[in-house]
Design an enzyme around this catalytic site. Structure first.
Site, short mmCIF file in Angstrom:
data_model
loop_
_atom_site.label_atom_id
_atom_site.label_comp_id
_atom_site.label_asym_id
_atom_site.label_seq_id
_atom_site.Cartn_x
_atom_site.Cartn_y
_atom_site.Cartn_z
CE LYS A 22 -4.13 6.85 0.79
NZ LYS A 22 -3.46 6.74 1.78
C1 LIG Z 1 -3.42 5.17 1.85
C2 LIG Z 1 -2.04 4.02 2.54
C3 LIG Z 1 -2.14 2.64 2.24
C4 LIG Z 1 -3.39 2.51 2.15
O1 LIG Z 1 -3.98 1.80 1.01
P1 LIG Z 1 -5.36 1.97 0.45
O2 LIG Z 1 -5.65 2.01 -0.65
O3 LIG Z 1 -6.40 2.46 1.43
O4 LIG Z 1 -5.61 0.15 1.01
C5 LIG Z 1 -1.10 2.03 2.92
N1 LIG Z 1 -0.20 3.25 2.97
C6 LIG Z 1 0.38 4.39 3.08
C7 LIG Z 1 1.67 4.74 2.57
C8 LIG Z 1 -1.19 5.23 2.44
O5 LIG Z 1 -1.20 6.03 2.89
#
Ligand SMILES: *Cc1c(COP(=O)(O)O)cnc(C)c1O
Length: 455
Positions: A107
């Site tokens: 993120k």
């Molecule tokens: C948020 C997140 C995801 C999922 O991503 P999306 O864009 O919500 O599908 C996968 N892995 C981690 C570690 C995350 O923080």
């Protein structure tokens, strides 16, 4: 390039408008009014590639300096020792590590880009903004690290007190910047979300200036995730590799869809979900049903109504806003919709999906270490398991979305030893923490945010 809404809004919003709004005025999500024609220049290093991509999507309304700053910050969060963090695991199998940013989770890539762009958009309008967000861990940490010190944004993050992991808490609370307020709520994640929803709807707060959220429906967040698909595909040397994406809100996977839509060297997109598999059922069975989310090892994917699914429905229906609106109105009202066979087939042609259960997740963690010498997190394990299930007769790139040490309990159980704690995490322990504790009370939350926004 202007932006329209998935439920019929057709005004002329620029990128800056879409970024600051978050949600479109029609209640849907922003998408480009039309997709750029393929032929995009893929040459140059990651920073150049990102700058070109941002310009292609109209981010240059914020000025060349803002584009450059955003590309620079996302480049710094992406690279591993100055290189694209792609590791070949086997014939036809690669892993792309997206956790070399400040909070060791993917993120960061979106948030690091969003922060300078938001500042630039506010500066252009001579406005300030209060951002409020609820977090179960990763999103809040990435937002705090990205927006700390931002000139025109004040950020309030609500987390369930005592219910985020120590690492996730420290990544938020050890930031001392004056424009960040960490609130620990005596309640659970849903209580935090209810507070944020109430704040976003409060008229008296709106009178004090702009208020918004950093959730994953924001187009500005999504755009930060497109360049790594292009860079990874190029670095693999493969022809149209498939991407297997560990999926929660479908933001990451949709970014991959965008990379392919603009002519990138991207094969199939496969969304790997955990036992919260509403998306898989929609794509494979044609029924989209809201259920209570259950807790999994891949906790950041515990999502039962993936927000970005709406963008996929819009595209798969031939950009039909009426179809999209009808589908999500029904879903919001009743919690269940049956897709037409045509729509289901169209969705399947765009993205495939599969479910990985908890036992398979643990097995994939053990296998990654035994077969490839890699210590991976539960989210990454979901995508690796799905990729191995699909078979290795075609090139596949698995996205690795977090460092294993962020989820030590499950990983230790699966491996038989604890993942090594990186210096960036070790350094957090013992640092002073800044946290405001709050009863699960909307009125108290409103007072707190008002006071902070005015300070
Ligand atoms: C948020 C997140 C995801 C999922 O991503 P999306 O864009 O919500 O599908 C996968 N892995 C981690 C570690 C995350 O923080």
């Amino acid at each position: 390039m202007n932006y329209v809404g998935t439920r019929g809004f057709a005004g002329d919003k620029t990128f800056a408008g879409a970024l600051l709004d978050g949600l479109a005025p029609d209640g849907g999500l922003y998408v480009p009014a039309e997709w750029p024609t393929p032929g995009f220049d893929l040459s140059g290093d990651y920073g150049t590639l990102t700058q070109n991509l941002l310009t292609l999507f109209g981010v240059d309304v914020l000025g060349a300096d803002a584009v450059k700053a955003a590309a620079e910050r996302t480049r710094a969060a992406f690279l591993r020792d100055g290189e694209v963090p792609l590791t070949q695991l086997a014939d036809n199998l690669w892993m792309l590590e997206l956790w070399h940013g400040p909070t060791l989770a993917f993120k960061d890539m979106a948030m690091q880009m969003m922060a300078p762009l938001t500042d630039a958009a506010l500066k252009q309008r001579n406005e300030t903004l209060t951002l409020v967000t609820a977090t179960s861990g990763d999103t809040g940490a990435a937002a705090v690290r990205a927006f700390a010190g931002s000139e025109r944004v004040r950020l309030v993050v609500f987390h369930p007190l005592g219910r985020v992991s120590p690492v996730q808490r420290l990544q938020m609370t050890t930031v001392q910047a004056d424009n960040v307020l960490n609130v620990g709520v005596e309640g659970d994640f849903d209580d935090c979300q209810a507070i944020v929803k109430a704040l976003l709807g409060d008229q008296s707060l709106k009178q004090n200036g702009l208020i918004s959220s950093v959730n994953s429906i924001n187009w500005g967040r999504l755009l930060g995730q497109v360049p790594y698909y292009l860079a990874a595909a190029a670095a693999s040397g493969a022809d149209k590799p498939d991407f297997v994406v560990p999926t929660g809100n479908f933001g990451d996977a949709f970014a991959g869809w965008v990379a392919r839509r603009i002519g990138g060297n991207v094969g199939k997109l496969h969304a790997a979900v955990n036992q919260n598999d509403a998306l898989n059922q929609a794509i494979n069975e044609g029924r989209y049903i809201r259920r209570q989310a259950v807790e999994s090892a891949s906790v950041s994917m515990d999502v039962q109504a993936p927000s970005n699914f709406e963008r996929l429905v819009y595209e798969a229906s031939g950009r039909n806003a009426a179809t999209t609106k009808a589908l999500f109105d029904t879903f919001n009202a009743t919690g269940a919709v049956t897709l037409s066979p045509e729509l289901q087939a169209a969705l399947k042609a765009e993205v495939t999906a599969s479910t990985v259960n908890e036992a398979q997740t643990a097995e994939a963690i053990a296998h990654a270490y035994k077969a490839y010498g890699q210590v991976i997190c539960p989210h990454t394990a979901v995508s690796l398991s799905a990729a191995l299930e699909r078979g290795l007769d075609h090139p596949q790139i698995v996205l690795s979305t977090a460092h294993a040490a962020k989820f030590p309990d499950f990983v230790t159980k699966a491996l038989g030893f604890a993942p090594k704690v990186p210096d960036a995490i070790q350094a957090l322990y013992g640092q002073p923490e800044k946290i405001t504790e709050l009863k699960n009370d909307r009125v108290a939350a409103l007072d707190l945010v008002k006071g902070f926004a005015a300070a």
